[in-house]
Design an enzyme around this catalytic site. Sequence first.
Site, PDB file in Angstrom:
ATOM      1  N   GLU A 169       0.818  -1.213   0.000  1.00 34.42           N
ATOM      2  CA  GLU A 169       0.000   0.000   0.000  1.00 34.42           C
ATOM      3  C   GLU A 169       0.850   1.261   0.000  1.00 34.42           C
ATOM      4  O   GLU A 169       0.367   2.346   0.322  1.00 34.42           O
ATOM      5  CB  GLU A 169      -0.949  -0.007   1.197  1.00 34.42           C
ATOM      6  CG  GLU A 169      -1.898  -1.187   1.165  1.00 34.42           C
ATOM      7  CD  GLU A 169      -2.986  -1.124   2.223  1.00 34.42           C
ATOM      8  OE1 GLU A 169      -3.128  -0.091   2.891  1.00 34.42           O
ATOM      9  OE2 GLU A 169      -3.689  -2.128   2.379  1.00 34.42           O
ATOM     10  N   LYS A 183     -15.608  -2.283   3.241  1.00 36.25           N
ATOM     11  CA  LYS A 183     -14.942  -2.528   1.964  1.00 36.25           C
ATOM     12  C   LYS A 183     -15.981  -3.003   0.960  1.00 36.25           C
ATOM     13  O   LYS A 183     -16.638  -4.031   1.194  1.00 36.25           O
ATOM     14  CB  LYS A 183     -13.879  -3.611   2.133  1.00 36.25           C
ATOM     15  CG  LYS A 183     -12.681  -3.200   2.999  1.00 36.25           C
ATOM     16  CD  LYS A 183     -11.860  -4.416   3.363  1.00 36.25           C
ATOM     17  CE  LYS A 183     -10.493  -4.081   3.903  1.00 36.25           C
ATOM     18  NZ  LYS A 183      -9.812  -5.272   4.464  1.00 36.25           N
TER      19      LYS A 183
END
Length: 433
Positions: A206, A340
């Site tokens: 990330e 999510k």
Amino acid sequence: MTRIARVHARQIFDSRGRPTVEVDVLTGDGVLGRAAVPSGASTGSSEAWEMRDGTGEYAGLGVRTAVGHVNGEIARAVTGHDVREQAALDKLLIDLDGTEHLARLGANAILGVSLAACRAAADSLRTPLYRWVAELAGTAPGLPMPMVNILSGGLHAGRGMDVQDFLAVPASAASLDEAIEMAIRVRSAAADALAARGLPTLLADEGGLSPGLETGRVALELMVEAIERAGLTPGRDVVVAIDVAAHSLWDAAEGRYHLAREGRYADRAEMIEMIAGWTEDFPVASVEDALDEEDWQGWTLLTERLGDRINLIGDDLFTTDRRRLEQGVRLGAANGVLVKVNQNGTLSGTLDVIAAARAAGYVPVVSARSGETEDSFISDLAAGTGAGQIKIGSVRTSDRMAKYNQLVRIAEDPALGFAGMTGYPRLAAGLAP
Ligand SMILES: O=C(O)[C@@H](CO)OP(=O)(O)O
Ligand SMILES: [Mg+2]
């Protein structure tokens, strides 16, 4: 003409270079809505099922099957459907699949269509996406406080550290722009601090730093040092959030957590003790997935112990699933939920989970996956629902910056307020000096 005239899916590649699904939805008035589907590495077992690829000779197989489902069966079913009718469209997709976890057509196939249709609707109505999301959700839009990945471990960094994420929350920021700038300062100060110690500053999935520090405490010391090096005060200007991702530490055969980097095992009580110790000695405001996804009893104990002081976020625990969230609320497990879109599989289902969280007094945190694309839908989702918090990853790679930059654009709307620390209602007064 806001009816669907054409649906077309293709295989593109995500931030890890793995295949993923992208969907175009074209309406009768010539509007194109496009969405790309993210993908996790530290996944929860109860997530909606994406059609995923293997490696080698299987590379591309799962995603290509999902793409084929969109271009065939799904396209036939949704053509002619009005994109403004998001809830009905999502129900149609779920019914068409017919399985509990969207396993037949693939959650990635279904989510791509759901999100692309939403974008097409917003564009046809000439409404900014976050405003259209706000209308669908019946919520007041607002700008979220970001939690920004600084140090990475776990499955996002070759298990270089046991804990997956140490994140900075720019608590004293008065605006979204300021929050992003502060996070950038902390991240670059963390890189300097690591370099000064002769430690690696390698990038994780990330865009966070992957120094392979041996314990959580050492990582927290580094976080505090980075905040200070950035000219900011830990606990006042910047607080720390953690994602333990404990499910990926769980050793089922041992019945304990394996802290491999530390070279030891920890049982539930030792995990709770370790995390409680961190919150006593460091300015920790939020801990995600502190325990395994099926340890409901442990979660209740953890929440009794720390839930009145910090945010305890369930990610793999809840997998953006309304029934699992309701079970958590019944048991007093956690006080926040990670949101999510691809864990759920449709936009409407995701909005439903945010609404259920709010109704129960649980904090919603809209989150990216570790595998992302340039798609910035989640920025509009967080702003549209006024979720208060967003977790995108670090401030270093284009897949993540696409989302921060979309928030910057949304922030030009003078009607939108910045959540600041309102998403941390239980923050201990003792955190700030
Ligand atoms: O655990 C998480 O919260 C996410 C994002 O950081 O990781 P993944 O997408 O790999 O599940
Ligand atoms: Mg997580």
